[in-house]
Design a protein around this motif. Structure first.
Motif, PDB file in Angstrom:
ATOM      1  N   LEU A 144       2.290  27.741   6.259  1.00  0.00           N
ATOM      2  CA  LEU A 144       1.833  27.341   7.587  1.00  0.00           C
ATOM      3  C   LEU A 144       0.460  27.952   7.822  1.00  0.00           C
ATOM      4  N   ASP A 145      -0.431  27.216   8.477  1.00  0.00           N
ATOM      5  CA  ASP A 145      -1.786  27.687   8.743  1.00  0.00           C
ATOM      6  C   ASP A 145      -1.987  27.889  10.240  1.00  0.00           C
ATOM      7  N   VAL A 146      -3.022  28.643  10.606  1.00  0.00           N
ATOM      8  CA  VAL A 146      -3.350  28.898  12.004  1.00  0.00           C
ATOM      9  C   VAL A 146      -4.851  28.730  12.196  1.00  0.00           C
ATOM     10  N   PHE A 147      -5.258  28.246  13.369  1.00  0.00           N
ATOM     11  CA  PHE A 147      -6.680  28.056  13.644  1.00  0.00           C
ATOM     12  C   PHE A 147      -6.966  28.322  15.113  1.00  0.00           C
ATOM     13  N   VAL A 148      -8.213  28.712  15.400  1.00  0.00           N
ATOM     14  CA  VAL A 148      -8.685  28.932  16.766  1.00  0.00           C
ATOM     15  C   VAL A 148     -10.100  28.375  16.872  1.00  0.00           C
ATOM     16  N   GLY A 149     -10.515  28.079  18.099  1.00  0.00           N
ATOM     17  CA  GLY A 149     -11.861  27.568  18.297  1.00  0.00           C
ATOM     18  C   GLY A 149     -12.298  27.690  19.737  1.00  0.00           C
ATOM     19  N   ALA A 150     -13.600  27.507  19.955  1.00  0.00           N
ATOM     20  CA  ALA A 150     -14.159  27.595  21.299  1.00  0.00           C
ATOM     21  C   ALA A 150     -15.355  26.665  21.407  1.00  0.00           C
ATOM     22  N   GLU A 151     -15.606  26.220  22.633  1.00  0.00           N
ATOM     23  CA  GLU A 151     -16.780  25.388  22.918  1.00  0.00           C
ATOM     24  C   GLU A 151     -17.413  25.870  24.217  1.00  0.00           C
ATOM     25  N   LYS A 152     -18.748  25.983  24.213  1.00  0.00           N
ATOM     26  CA  LYS A 152     -19.481  26.416  25.405  1.00  0.00           C
ATOM     27  C   LYS A 152     -20.638  25.461  25.661  1.00  0.00           C
ATOM     28  N   SER A 153     -20.694  24.936  26.887  1.00  0.00           N
ATOM     29  CA  SER A 153     -21.796  24.061  27.260  1.00  0.00           C
ATOM     30  C   SER A 153     -23.046  24.884  27.514  1.00  0.00           C
ATOM     31  N   VAL A 154     -24.191  24.299  27.169  1.00  0.00           N
ATOM     32  CA  VAL A 154     -25.489  24.909  27.423  1.00  0.00           C
ATOM     33  C   VAL A 154     -26.333  23.856  28.131  1.00  0.00           C
ATOM     34  N   GLY A 155     -26.445  23.976  29.457  1.00  0.00           N
ATOM     35  CA  GLY A 155     -27.096  22.926  30.210  1.00  0.00           C
ATOM     36  C   GLY A 155     -26.190  21.708  30.313  1.00  0.00           C
ATOM     37  N   ARG A 156     -26.784  20.563  30.577  1.00  0.00           N
ATOM     38  CA  ARG A 156     -26.005  19.345  30.797  1.00  0.00           C
ATOM     39  C   ARG A 156     -25.644  18.617  29.510  1.00  0.00           C
ATOM     40  N   ASP A 157     -26.467  18.752  28.475  1.00  0.00           N
ATOM     41  CA  ASP A 157     -26.325  17.864  27.325  1.00  0.00           C
ATOM     42  C   ASP A 157     -25.960  18.549  26.012  1.00  0.00           C
ATOM     43  N   ILE A 158     -25.961  19.875  25.964  1.00  0.00           N
ATOM     44  CA  ILE A 158     -25.754  20.599  24.709  1.00  0.00           C
ATOM     45  C   ILE A 158     -24.461  21.400  24.774  1.00  0.00           C
ATOM     46  N   SER A 159     -23.730  21.426  23.673  1.00  0.00           N
ATOM     47  CA  SER A 159     -22.555  22.286  23.535  1.00  0.00           C
ATOM     48  C   SER A 159     -22.613  23.002  22.190  1.00  0.00           C
ATOM     49  N   ILE A 160     -22.176  24.251  22.185  1.00  0.00           N
ATOM     50  CA  ILE A 160     -22.076  25.043  20.958  1.00  0.00           C
ATOM     51  C   ILE A 160     -20.604  25.273  20.653  1.00  0.00           C
ATOM     52  N   LEU A 161     -20.208  25.080  19.393  1.00  0.00           N
ATOM     53  CA  LEU A 161     -18.811  25.193  18.998  1.00  0.00           C
ATOM     54  C   LEU A 161     -18.650  26.222  17.883  1.00  0.00           C
ATOM     55  N   ALA A 162     -17.511  26.883  17.889  1.00  0.00           N
ATOM     56  CA  ALA A 162     -17.142  27.799  16.812  1.00  0.00           C
ATOM     57  C   ALA A 162     -15.680  27.581  16.474  1.00  0.00           C
ATOM     58  N   GLU A 163     -15.358  27.657  15.190  1.00  0.00           N
ATOM     59  CA  GLU A 163     -13.997  27.379  14.731  1.00  0.00           C
ATOM     60  C   GLU A 163     -13.663  28.298  13.562  1.00  0.00           C
ATOM     61  N   TYR A 164     -12.456  28.852  13.586  1.00  0.00           N
ATOM     62  CA  TYR A 164     -11.985  29.653  12.455  1.00  0.00           C
ATOM     63  C   TYR A 164     -10.619  29.158  12.017  1.00  0.00           C
ATOM     64  N   ASP A 165     -10.537  28.747  10.764  1.00  0.00           N
ATOM     65  CA  ASP A 165      -9.295  28.327  10.122  1.00  0.00           C
ATOM     66  C   ASP A 165      -8.914  29.429   9.143  1.00  0.00           C
ATOM     67  N   ALA A 166      -7.774  30.078   9.374  1.00  0.00           N
ATOM     68  CA  ALA A 166      -7.385  31.216   8.544  1.00  0.00           C
ATOM     69  C   ALA A 166      -7.179  30.843   7.086  1.00  0.00           C
ATOM     70  N   GLY A 167      -6.938  29.555   6.795  1.00  0.00           N
ATOM     71  CA  GLY A 167      -6.779  29.131   5.414  1.00  0.00           C
ATOM     72  C   GLY A 167      -5.568  29.733   4.725  1.00  0.00           C
ATOM     73  N   LEU A 168      -4.513  30.001   5.481  1.00  0.00           N
ATOM     74  CA  LEU A 168      -3.303  30.592   4.893  1.00  0.00           C
ATOM     75  C   LEU A 168      -2.618  29.649   3.911  1.00  0.00           C
ATOM     76  N   ASN A 169      -2.888  28.352   4.050  1.00  0.00           N
ATOM     77  CA  ASN A 169      -2.323  27.362   3.145  1.00  0.00           C
ATOM     78  C   ASN A 169      -3.287  26.997   2.023  1.00  0.00           C
ATOM     79  N   ASP A 170      -4.329  27.817   1.839  1.00  0.00           N
ATOM     80  CA  ASP A 170      -5.364  27.487   0.866  1.00  0.00           C
ATOM     81  C   ASP A 170      -5.901  28.750   0.204  1.00  0.00           C
ATOM     82  N   ASN A 171      -5.027  29.707  -0.073  1.00  0.00           N
ATOM     83  CA  ASN A 171      -5.478  30.961  -0.690  1.00  0.00           C
ATOM     84  C   ASN A 171      -4.655  31.353  -1.909  1.00  0.00           C
ATOM     85  N   SER A 172      -3.968  30.379  -2.505  1.00  0.00           N
ATOM     86  CA  SER A 172      -3.195  30.673  -3.713  1.00  0.00           C
ATOM     87  C   SER A 172      -4.122  30.715  -4.925  1.00  0.00           C
TER      88      SER A 172
END
Length: 260
Positions: free
Chosen positions: A176-204
């Motif tokens: 099983l895998d787990v992930f988290v993320g966030a998005e923050k608007s900057v002004g009216r037209d821009i958004s910045i995103l960050a995402e972390y996928d732990a990759g627990l199902n992809d480390n063998s």
């Protein structure tokens, strides 16, 4: 000679482009919708009933992935995607073996004290398809549950998190895998995103033979051009979990949202 897979892809491309032109000439704009993806992972956001999203993703090795998602109900969405690598450039295209299907059902609506909750299935991985291991470079989410919460913080700030169980298991990693993320608007037209996928199902030991167990950290930028058109720029695998890259895999995303 054109293969069957290539023919399917180019027919799908013509359909997407034709639908986009029709939408721009008839919709006159787009409905206000919630983000349905962080970068590679889903949110609990939904397309409203009668709303659709057309996506084009351009990635490494001349890769192109096109998709369309539709809000069949306010709480139920359906989508399909298809693409491959070497589509841009002079080499012979290598098409994905099958289309990627995704469905999403919102279980709980967001409130001031509780996040929105959705469950779904997404069969579309990211990057090139690795035939020997029957998987994409970045595994598809598969079955997932995800929550999303929005906050008014100098504009909009949203948090997302979830669990997923991919159906791509030929490398022997069935975790099983787990992930988290966030998005923050900057002004009216821009958004910045960050995402972390732990990759627990992809480390063998067999996970493409090169994963380092660091998980996948991605950053993104979204620029709303208005009338339903959004341009995205992403840096993926910044922690260099899979390969030695200077900063990150650089990809471009274009999205158009309209209504029927």
């Amino acid at each position: 000679m054109t293969t069957k897979s290539e023919l399917i892809f180019f027919c799908a491309l013509l359909l997407v482009l034709g639908s986009s032109s029709f939408a721009q000439s008839n919709a006159g704009g787009s409905a206000s919708v919630e983000p349905t993806m962080i970068i590679d992972k889903p949110t609990a956001g939904m397309l409203h009933r009668g709303t659709y999203a057309l996506n084009g993703n351009f990635f490494e090795r001349g890769g192109v992935l096109f998709g369309i998602s539709v809000g069949l109900l306010d709480r139920f969405n359906f989508g399909i995607s298809y693409g491959g690598t070497n589509i841009l450039g002079g080499d012979k295209p290598a098409m994905n073996p099958y289309p990627g299907v995704n469905v999403r059902l919102r279980i709980l609506e967001e409130s001031s004290i509780a996040p929105a909750l959705a469950i779904g299935f997404d069969w579309q991985g990211r990057g090139a398809y690795v035939e020997d291991l029957k998987r994409y470079t970045i595994k598809s989410p598969g079955f997932y549950v995800v929550f999303s919460q929005n906050f008014a913080l100098a504009g909009n700030f949203s948090l997302h998190g979830g669990l997923n169980l991919s159906t791509e298991r030929e490398d022997g990693d069935k975790d099983l895998d787990v992930f988290v993320g966030a998005e923050k608007s900057v002004g009216r037209d821009i958004s910045i995103l960050a995402e972390y996928d732990a990759g627990l199902n992809d480390n063998s030991a067999n996970a493409l033979g090169r994963n380092r167990g660091r998980g996948y950290f991605n950053l993104g930028l979204r620029w709303n051009w208005g009338r339903g058109l959004v341009l995205g720029l992403d840096l993926k695998d910044i922690f260099k979990n899979q390969q030695d890259i200077t900063v990150g895999n650089r990809t471009i995303q274009i999205e158009y949202v309209g209504s029927f």
